[in-house]
Design a protein around this motif. Structure first.
Motif, short mmCIF file in Angstrom:
data_model
loop_
_atom_site.label_atom_id
_atom_site.label_comp_id
_atom_site.label_asym_id
_atom_site.label_seq_id
_atom_site.Cartn_x
_atom_site.Cartn_y
_atom_site.Cartn_z
N ASP A 123 -7.99 1.71 4.34
CA ASP A 123 -7.32 2.59 3.74
C ASP A 123 -6.89 2.47 3.22
O ASP A 123 -4.91 3.13 2.78
CB ASP A 123 -7.26 3.82 5.22
CG ASP A 123 -8.42 3.64 6.29
OD1 ASP A 123 -8.86 4.28 5.72
OD2 ASP A 123 -7.56 3.15 7.29
N THR A 124 -6.90 2.91 1.36
CA THR A 124 -6.16 2.82 0.20
C THR A 124 -5.05 3.97 0.32
O THR A 124 -3.83 4.09 -0.37
CB THR A 124 -7.01 2.32 -1.03
OG1 THR A 124 -8.11 3.05 -1.11
CG2 THR A 124 -7.61 0.70 -0.59
N ARG A 125 -6.10 5.53 0.22
CA ARG A 125 -5.49 6.49 -0.73
C ARG A 125 -4.16 6.85 0.55
O ARG A 125 -3.21 6.83 0.00
CB ARG A 125 -6.49 7.66 -0.13
CG ARG A 125 -5.41 8.45 -0.70
CD ARG A 125 -6.26 10.34 -0.99
NE ARG A 125 -7.88 10.34 -0.93
CZ ARG A 125 -8.64 10.32 -1.64
NH1 ARG A 125 -8.70 11.48 -0.41
NH2 ARG A 125 -10.19 10.36 -2.10
N GLU A 126 -4.14 6.98 1.90
CA GLU A 126 -3.46 6.81 3.08
C GLU A 126 -2.08 5.84 2.92
O GLU A 126 -0.94 6.24 2.99
CB GLU A 126 -3.51 7.11 4.38
CG GLU A 126 -4.67 7.82 4.50
CD GLU A 126 -6.35 7.21 4.07
OE1 GLU A 126 -7.46 8.51 4.07
OE2 GLU A 126 -6.83 6.29 3.81
N GLU A 174 -13.64 4.19 -6.01
CA GLU A 174 -12.48 5.50 -5.79
C GLU A 174 -10.91 4.66 -5.24
O GLU A 174 -9.79 4.89 -4.96
CB GLU A 174 -13.58 5.98 -4.42
CG GLU A 174 -12.60 7.03 -3.52
CD GLU A 174 -13.18 7.21 -2.51
OE1 GLU A 174 -12.76 7.97 -0.97
OE2 GLU A 174 -14.39 6.73 -2.40
N ARG A 207 -7.38 3.71 -7.26
CA ARG A 207 -6.86 4.44 -7.96
C ARG A 207 -5.05 4.34 -7.06
O ARG A 207 -4.53 4.81 -7.64
CB ARG A 207 -7.68 5.97 -7.43
CG ARG A 207 -8.75 6.99 -8.15
CD ARG A 207 -9.57 8.00 -7.16
NE ARG A 207 -10.66 8.08 -7.90
CZ ARG A 207 -11.02 8.98 -7.50
NH1 ARG A 207 -11.12 10.00 -6.09
NH2 ARG A 207 -12.41 9.13 -7.40
N ASP A 208 -5.74 3.74 -5.90
CA ASP A 208 -4.57 3.37 -5.09
C ASP A 208 -4.44 1.55 -4.81
O ASP A 208 -2.97 1.60 -4.74
CB ASP A 208 -4.39 4.44 -4.11
CG ASP A 208 -5.15 5.34 -4.23
OD1 ASP A 208 -3.86 6.44 -4.85
OD2 ASP A 208 -5.26 6.19 -3.50
N ARG A 219 -1.06 4.20 0.40
CA ARG A 219 -0.29 4.87 -1.03
C ARG A 219 0.50 5.69 -1.16
O ARG A 219 1.25 5.31 -1.60
CB ARG A 219 -1.46 5.17 -2.24
CG ARG A 219 -0.60 5.42 -4.07
CD ARG A 219 0.34 4.59 -3.88
NE ARG A 219 -0.46 3.25 -4.15
CZ ARG A 219 0.07 1.18 -4.59
NH1 ARG A 219 1.59 1.76 -4.55
NH2 ARG A 219 -0.36 1.22 -4.68
N GLN A 220 -0.21 6.95 -0.04
CA GLN A 220 0.82 8.06 0.34
C GLN A 220 2.10 7.70 0.92
O GLN A 220 3.07 7.35 0.34
CB GLN A 220 -0.25 8.80 0.57
CG GLN A 220 0.93 10.77 1.06
CD GLN A 220 -0.09 11.64 1.82
OE1 GLN A 220 -0.21 12.07 2.78
NE2 GLN A 220 -0.70 11.87 0.49
#
Length: 347
Positions: free
Chosen positions: A326-329, A112, A115-116, A331-332
């Motif tokens: 919090d990789t997704r946040e 998961e 991805r970022d 990265r965004q």
């Protein structure tokens, strides 16, 4: 890589500027190899003169140290901020203890994150304030099988082992890790420096005081910026003396490790002052206590938004690696920041 160590009694603190305000020129230099940031002036801080003095004229070696591209990290260029995703395989981590202990859970979380995230940082011993030391054998059992499982699952993302102990680091490297992240900056285990030198791997040197059990009792400094600076200067010197190649050194000011909220804020404001070492800079402030102190977010899980804000501050100051939960946040937010700077593509 550094061609020389900075002057021990001064700090050169460049003023980072957005790439949108103009390209590099004879007077505009890239900041620490960044494609997003540049600088054309720096403050010169001295032990004898607490107030910063603007310094338009820097020696060529000083300018080069602040400006030049940093060495690639495991094939990753450091001309833009890289995200390091935190994967704790501990039952007592301050933020996510116990959530990824099993091999399947750890591999799923790693899939998961990548991805970022461009780097995975795996730790088997909590270093939160008050944490007790984990026996070597137990720490190896927590981390090495996870790293091996990630490699067997086909995950090729660079992996960092977050440990103070040479035997743990050695087992992790044997299992497929690429980087050593030592919160003690090679002080805890006398065998760590020799291991890193022999293996020729990158190592993160972080500022910390005492041990996790007692570090908050030692959060007292005449000037936290100079104390952190002196510590990192000494640890870089020790690492070079142990035969570690300069291109394998990464600096971390140690946000939250033996520091108060005021200390953490000072270091975040002055982060660019560490660029004159000529080394990559890692910022690890994700979900830490000072965010809660400033916002009232009582639990680490409530500190995601504040953590992203700190990560963007680090990016704006030229940090090369952002260590986050919090990789997704992250990265965004970072993608939007990069687009605003005029670099939509991350290729």
């Amino acid at each position: 890589m550094p061609e020389r160590l900075p002057h021990p009694d001064q700090i050169l603190s460049p003023l980072p500027r957005s790439a949108l305000t103009g390209p590099a020129s004879a007077t505009r230099h890239a900041l620490a190899g960044s494609r997003h940031l540049w600088w054309d002036s720096a403050d010169r801080l001295s032990r004898r003169a607490p107030r910063a003095a603007p310094s338009a004229q820097l020696a060529p070696a000083e300018t080069a140290a602040i400006s030049r591209s940093r060495a690639d990290l495991c094939g990753l260029t450091l001309d833009r901020p890289r995200i390091m995703g935190i994967l704790n395989v501990t039952p007592d981590s301050f933020s996510d203890g116990g959530r990824h202990n099993g091999l399947d859970a750890a591999v799923d979380r790693a899939r998961e994150m990548i991805r970022d995230a461009e780097i995975l940082d795996i730790g088997g011993e909590s270093t939160r304030p008050g944490a007790t030391e984990v026996p070597v054998a137990e720490e190896i059992e927590r981390t090495a099988p996870v790293i091996r499982a990630l490699r067997e699952a086909g995950i090729t993302t660079p992996i960092s082992i977050d440990t103070r102990k040479a035997r743990v680091a050695e087992a992790a490297l044997e299992a497929g890790a690429d980087i050593v992240n030592d919160v003690s900056a090679l002080r805890f285990d006398p065998d760590m420096a020799a291991l890193v030198a022999a293996r020729g791997v990158p190592v993160v040197l972080m500022h910390s005081v005492a041990s996790p059990e007692t570090m908050q009792k030692h959060a007292v400094y005449d000037d936290v910026l100079w104390s952190v600076r002196d510590h990192l200067y000494e640890r870089v010197t020790a690492a070079l003396g142990a035969g570690i190649r300069p291109e394998n050194l990464i600096l971390d000011p140690g946000i939250g490790f033996g520091k108060t909220t005021a200390h953490d804020l000072r270091l975040l404001r002055e982060l660019a002052g560490f660029h004159d070492f000529g080394l990559p800079l890692l910022l690890g402030a994700s979900r830490k206590k000072f965010i809660g102190a400033l916002t009232g977010a009582a639990t680490p899980a409530e500190r995601v938004t504040g953590s992203v804000a700190v990560a963007l501050q680090g990016a704006a100051m030229g940090a090369h690696i952002l260590r986050v939960h919090d990789t997704r946040e992250t990265r965004q937010a970072l993608s939007i920041w990069q687009a605003i700077q005029g670099n939509i593509s991350e290729a």
